[in-house]
Design a protein around this motif. Structure first.
Motif, PDB file in Angstrom:
ATOM      1  N   GLY A 171      -4.321  -2.031   4.939  1.00 15.62           N
ATOM      2  CA  GLY A 171      -3.178  -2.023   4.016  1.00 15.62           C
ATOM      3  C   GLY A 171      -1.966  -2.533   4.729  1.00 15.62           C
ATOM      4  O   GLY A 171      -1.866  -2.530   5.669  1.00 15.62           O
TER       5      GLY A 171
ATOM      6  N   CYS B 176       0.841  -1.121   0.081  1.00 15.90           N
ATOM      7  CA  CYS B 176      -0.024   0.060   0.127  1.00 15.90           C
ATOM      8  C   CYS B 176       0.910   1.385   0.003  1.00 15.90           C
ATOM      9  O   CYS B 176       0.358   2.438  -0.054  1.00 15.90           O
ATOM     10  CB  CYS B 176      -1.026   0.023   1.179  1.00 15.90           C
ATOM     11  SG  CYS B 176      -0.028   0.111   2.924  1.00 15.90           S
TER      12      CYS B 176
ATOM     13  N   PHE C  39      -3.449  -0.044   8.960  1.00 19.82           N
ATOM     14  CA  PHE C  39      -2.215  -0.515   8.271  1.00 19.82           C
ATOM     15  C   PHE C  39      -1.285  -1.254   8.926  1.00 19.82           C
ATOM     16  O   PHE C  39      -1.260  -1.390  10.358  1.00 19.82           O
ATOM     17  CB  PHE C  39      -1.642   0.846   7.877  1.00 19.82           C
ATOM     18  CG  PHE C  39      -2.312   1.831   7.063  1.00 19.82           C
ATOM     19  CD1 PHE C  39      -2.553   1.561   5.515  1.00 19.82           C
ATOM     20  CD2 PHE C  39      -3.101   2.803   7.302  1.00 19.82           C
ATOM     21  CE1 PHE C  39      -3.077   2.377   4.631  1.00 19.82           C
ATOM     22  CE2 PHE C  39      -3.812   3.696   6.528  1.00 19.82           C
ATOM     23  CZ  PHE C  39      -3.650   3.482   5.103  1.00 19.82           C
TER      24      PHE C  39
ATOM     25  N   GLY D 239      -0.308   4.811   1.458  1.00 24.70           N
ATOM     26  CA  GLY D 239      -1.873   4.629   1.577  1.00 24.70           C
ATOM     27  C   GLY D 239      -2.651   5.296   0.601  1.00 24.70           C
ATOM     28  O   GLY D 239      -3.836   5.516   0.674  1.00 24.70           O
TER      29      GLY D 239
ATOM     30  N   SER E 242      -5.182   3.075  -0.619  1.00 24.75           N
ATOM     31  CA  SER E 242      -6.108   2.570   0.488  1.00 24.75           C
ATOM     32  C   SER E 242      -7.037   3.837   0.851  1.00 24.75           C
ATOM     33  O   SER E 242      -8.347   3.297   0.936  1.00 24.75           O
ATOM     34  CB  SER E 242      -5.264   2.182   1.641  1.00 24.75           C
ATOM     35  OG  SER E 242      -4.408   1.421   1.522  1.00 24.75           O
TER      36      SER E 242
ATOM     37  N   ALA F  11       1.091   6.611   5.812  1.00 23.01           N
ATOM     38  CA  ALA F  11      -0.053   6.333   5.545  1.00 23.01           C
ATOM     39  C   ALA F  11      -1.082   6.636   6.657  1.00 23.01           C
ATOM     40  O   ALA F  11      -2.332   6.912   6.409  1.00 23.01           O
ATOM     41  CB  ALA F  11      -0.225   4.694   5.213  1.00 23.01           C
ATOM     42  N   ARG F  12      -0.560   6.426   8.077  1.00 22.95           N
ATOM     43  CA  ARG F  12      -1.696   6.696   8.900  1.00 22.95           C
ATOM     44  C   ARG F  12      -1.702   8.134   9.270  1.00 22.95           C
ATOM     45  O   ARG F  12      -2.919   8.521   9.674  1.00 22.95           O
ATOM     46  CB  ARG F  12      -0.831   5.987  10.518  1.00 22.95           C
ATOM     47  CG  ARG F  12      -0.969   4.676  10.355  1.00 22.95           C
ATOM     48  CD  ARG F  12      -0.072   3.944  11.536  1.00 22.95           C
ATOM     49  NE  ARG F  12       0.026   2.444  11.244  1.00 22.95           N
ATOM     50  CZ  ARG F  12       0.576   1.640  11.951  1.00 22.95           C
ATOM     51  NH1 ARG F  12       1.913   2.031  12.419  1.00 22.95           N
ATOM     52  NH2 ARG F  12       0.494   0.385  11.797  1.00 22.95           N
TER      53      ARG F  12
ATOM     54  N   ALA G 179      -9.701   3.060   7.883  1.00 23.72           N
ATOM     55  CA  ALA G 179      -8.590   2.315   7.446  1.00 23.72           C
ATOM     56  C   ALA G 179      -7.372   1.942   8.347  1.00 23.72           C
ATOM     57  O   ALA G 179      -7.291   2.640   9.136  1.00 23.72           O
ATOM     58  CB  ALA G 179      -7.749   3.518   6.053  1.00 23.72           C
TER      59      ALA G 179
END
Length: 281
Positions: A53, A35, A78, A38, A41, A64-65, A76
């Motif tokens: 992800g 991912c 991860f 993200g 995602s 991503a977070r 979402a």
């Protein structure tokens, strides 16, 4: 350390195509393999019930977070690690994340690991959206998924790398469904209209899976019969030339990209003989 597409204009086209193929209604559980930060995602999370992800680079997962937080996306989740290790582990444990209605794969150039592909098949998502920057490994993995019950329905090519011969490809694979059902009643035993149990045992033996042929078995066979050794990379090269699966020795395939000698005609014939002996070809 975080990967990001180099063409932001076409990235929007690419990810929207992936979202289109995912065909989400809002009730789906989705997995995004490889991912990165993200991006896909979070695209999917806007229209999915839950998105998971996974990415091997810790810094990318941190991004991503953070991206989920600043965009107000709460559905979402991860994970850090190799997809071929994280996903099978979650699947075996059951519970949250062990099921997927849709899977999106945005693999590296080498494609997917065999363990991950096997796990995806067990998870049995209705749709798999495969995003790839290498048509060769994409074709290899799609072929494997087709043999496991999936069918390529749509393909789109995105000119992500202008003025070059490279493209990003998006493929939609759907799980094949039976056309219908036939109920058959079978009685076992002796007598008219019954199937003898001896026949069942015989047929079971005929259809028993063959032993997995390893590179070690091939090398030992050649050394015993011909008296010389062959390198794993030579076996991989011959298998590749014959269009056979390469998952047994991915490192050997990578070695072939480096300048090295190729197997002699004698060794090529010995390897082919071993492949015939083990009924690989």
């Amino acid at each position: 350390m975080s990967f990001y597409q180099v063409n932001p204009v076409q990235t929007n086209v690419l990810y929207n195509k992936a979202l289109e193929y995912a065909d989400l209604s809002g009730d789906e559980t989705v997995w995004d393999m490889y991912c990165g930060i993200g991006t896909i995602s979070l695209f999917l999370a806007q229209k999915a019930k839950k998105v998971y992800g996974v990415e091997i680079v810790p810094q990318a997962i941190d991004d991503a977070r953070h991206n989920a937080e600043i965009n107000g996306i709460t559905n979402a989740e991860f994970f850090v690690g190799k997809a071929e290790e994280v996903v099978p582990d979650i699947y075996k444990k059951g519970g949250d994340g062990s099921h997927a209605d849709v899977v999106v794969v945005d693999s590296p150039r080498k494609g997917c690991d065999q363990v991950l592909l096997d796990t995806l098949v067990h998870m049995a998502p209705e749709r798999i959206v495969y995003v790839s920057c290498d048509p060769a490994t994409l074709a290899r993995d799609v072929k494997i998924l087709q043999e496991k019950g999936y069918e390529a329905k749509k393909v789109a090519v995105v000119d992500q790398f202008c003025h070059s011969g490279h493209v990003e490809t998006v493929v939609l694979l759907s799980h094949k469904k039976p056309d219908g059902h036939i109920n058959v009643k079978v009685e076992f035993g002796e007598g008219e209209g019954k199937v003898p149990l001896d026949n069942i045992a015989k047929r079971a033996e005929e259809y028993k899976p063959k032993e997995r042929v390893t590179y070690k078995m091939i090398k030992e066979y050649i050394e015993a019969k011909y008296g010389f050794k062959v390198h794993t990379a030579y076996i991989a090269e011959v298998k590749r030339d014959l269009g056979l699966p390469m998952y047994d020795a991915p490192n050997a395939v990578e070695e072939l990209k480096q300048p090295r000698k190729h197997p002699t005609a004698e060794k090529v014939e010995a390897i082919k003989d071993a492949l015939k002996h083990f009924e690989v070809i």
